[in-house]
Each structure stands twice: as C-alpha cells, then as structure tokens.
Design an enzyme around this catalytic site. Sequence first.
Site, PDB file in Angstrom:
ATOM      1  N   THR A  21      38.012 -55.807 -81.250  1.00  0.00           N
ATOM      2  CA  THR A  21      37.029 -56.896 -81.200  1.00  0.00           C
ATOM      3  C   THR A  21      37.252 -57.828 -80.015  1.00  0.00           C
ATOM      4  O   THR A  21      38.313 -57.843 -79.400  1.00  0.00           O
ATOM      5  CB  THR A  21      37.072 -57.712 -82.501  1.00  0.00           C
ATOM      6  OG1 THR A  21      38.354 -58.315 -82.641  1.00  0.00           O
ATOM      7  CG2 THR A  21      36.782 -56.832 -83.713  1.00  0.00           C
ATOM      8  N   ASP A  22      36.226 -58.632 -79.753  1.00  0.00           N
ATOM      9  CA  ASP A  22      36.307 -59.624 -78.688  1.00  0.00           C
ATOM     10  C   ASP A  22      36.568 -61.002 -79.300  1.00  0.00           C
ATOM     11  O   ASP A  22      36.830 -61.122 -80.498  1.00  0.00           O
ATOM     12  CB  ASP A  22      35.035 -59.608 -77.835  1.00  0.00           C
ATOM     13  CG  ASP A  22      33.770 -59.902 -78.627  1.00  0.00           C
ATOM     14  OD1 ASP A  22      33.859 -60.444 -79.750  1.00  0.00           O
ATOM     15  OD2 ASP A  22      32.675 -59.600 -78.116  1.00  0.00           O
ATOM     16  N   ALA A  23      36.476 -62.050 -78.495  1.00  0.00           N
ATOM     17  CA  ALA A  23      36.763 -63.409 -78.962  1.00  0.00           C
ATOM     18  C   ALA A  23      35.806 -63.872 -80.052  1.00  0.00           C
ATOM     19  O   ALA A  23      36.139 -64.758 -80.842  1.00  0.00           O
ATOM     20  CB  ALA A  23      36.724 -64.377 -77.780  1.00  0.00           C
ATOM     21  N   VAL A  26      33.626 -59.637 -83.013  1.00  0.00           N
ATOM     22  CA  VAL A  26      32.830 -58.410 -83.162  1.00  0.00           C
ATOM     23  C   VAL A  26      33.314 -57.398 -82.124  1.00  0.00           C
ATOM     24  O   VAL A  26      33.950 -57.760 -81.139  1.00  0.00           O
ATOM     25  CB  VAL A  26      31.309 -58.670 -83.004  1.00  0.00           C
ATOM     26  CG1 VAL A  26      30.799 -59.573 -84.119  1.00  0.00           C
ATOM     27  CG2 VAL A  26      30.991 -59.259 -81.646  1.00  0.00           C
TER      28      VAL A  26
END
Length: 155
Positions: A21-23, A26
């Site tokens: 996931t990203d920040a 998601v």
Amino acid sequence: MQSKTLQNWLHLQRIVRFGDTDAAGVIHFHQLLRWSHEAWEESLDRYGLKAVDVFPSSLGISTSTSVALPIVHCEADFFLPIGIGDKLNVQLVPVRLNIGSFEVQFTFQRREQNVAVALVRHRSIDSDSRRLCDLPEGIDRWLEASSLHRGVSAI
C-alpha cells in the site's frame, strides 16, 4: 500428473499486505500488475509446470526451454479502493490469441464484488534469436486445459 480442478489453478487468493500500500493505505497501482504476474506463475505451478520449464534462465541453471514469453501489452482498471488486510479472490481466464501469443485476464474480487481487473498479453519468441515462434508445449497444454470449462465459442 495429479488431478487438476479449475478451482485450484485458475482461482487463487491474495491478502493485501502493508508493503503493498501507499501512504493513503490503498494499493499502489503497479501492485495489481505484479499480483497478476505472480498469479499467472502460481497457476502454472499448480497446473504442474515448473518455472524452470517455462522461463529461460541466465543464472547458469539448465532449462528445457529456449522460448521466452515477454509481456507485449498490459492494462488494469480499478473499481473500488483495495486496502490493507483485504482478502482478494483472483480468477484467471487464459485466452490463446494465435499459435504464438496468449493473454490472461484477471478479475480481483473482495466478498464477491469486483474491485479490479487486469490483462497481460504475452508473445512467444526464441530466446536466442529473438524471432517469433510457436508457444511452448507446456503453455499450449495449460491454455487448452484452461479453455475446456468455457466450451466452444464462435470466432
């Protein structure tokens, strides 16, 4: 070769991990294509095709193939956010395009709802000359077996 059911080699599962996931929590878009390729590799393995028999190696490992299957096209569409801990079902639909190419369509579902789809297209080439060639026998068998449950359709 062991008995194979579509359930165990064309229907896989994946759990979204923190590192996927990203920040925003998601998945980062490129993960879906990575997961698609990993699902394809897992499907081949579950079908009974070993990686060394499908992928030529440059690591000094003796392989039984001189055919490479480069990706010549890929695409992905996202319908809903995919986040940490999501349990995804991954359905593969392999389709032979001609004697030297095929594509795999992937559907990612969470609780029976489509969250994303992807498509990866491969072309068969001789790994030494880089010339187009027919698909290797193992991939041919995998494609044929994959198509059996879909029945015959008009072209």
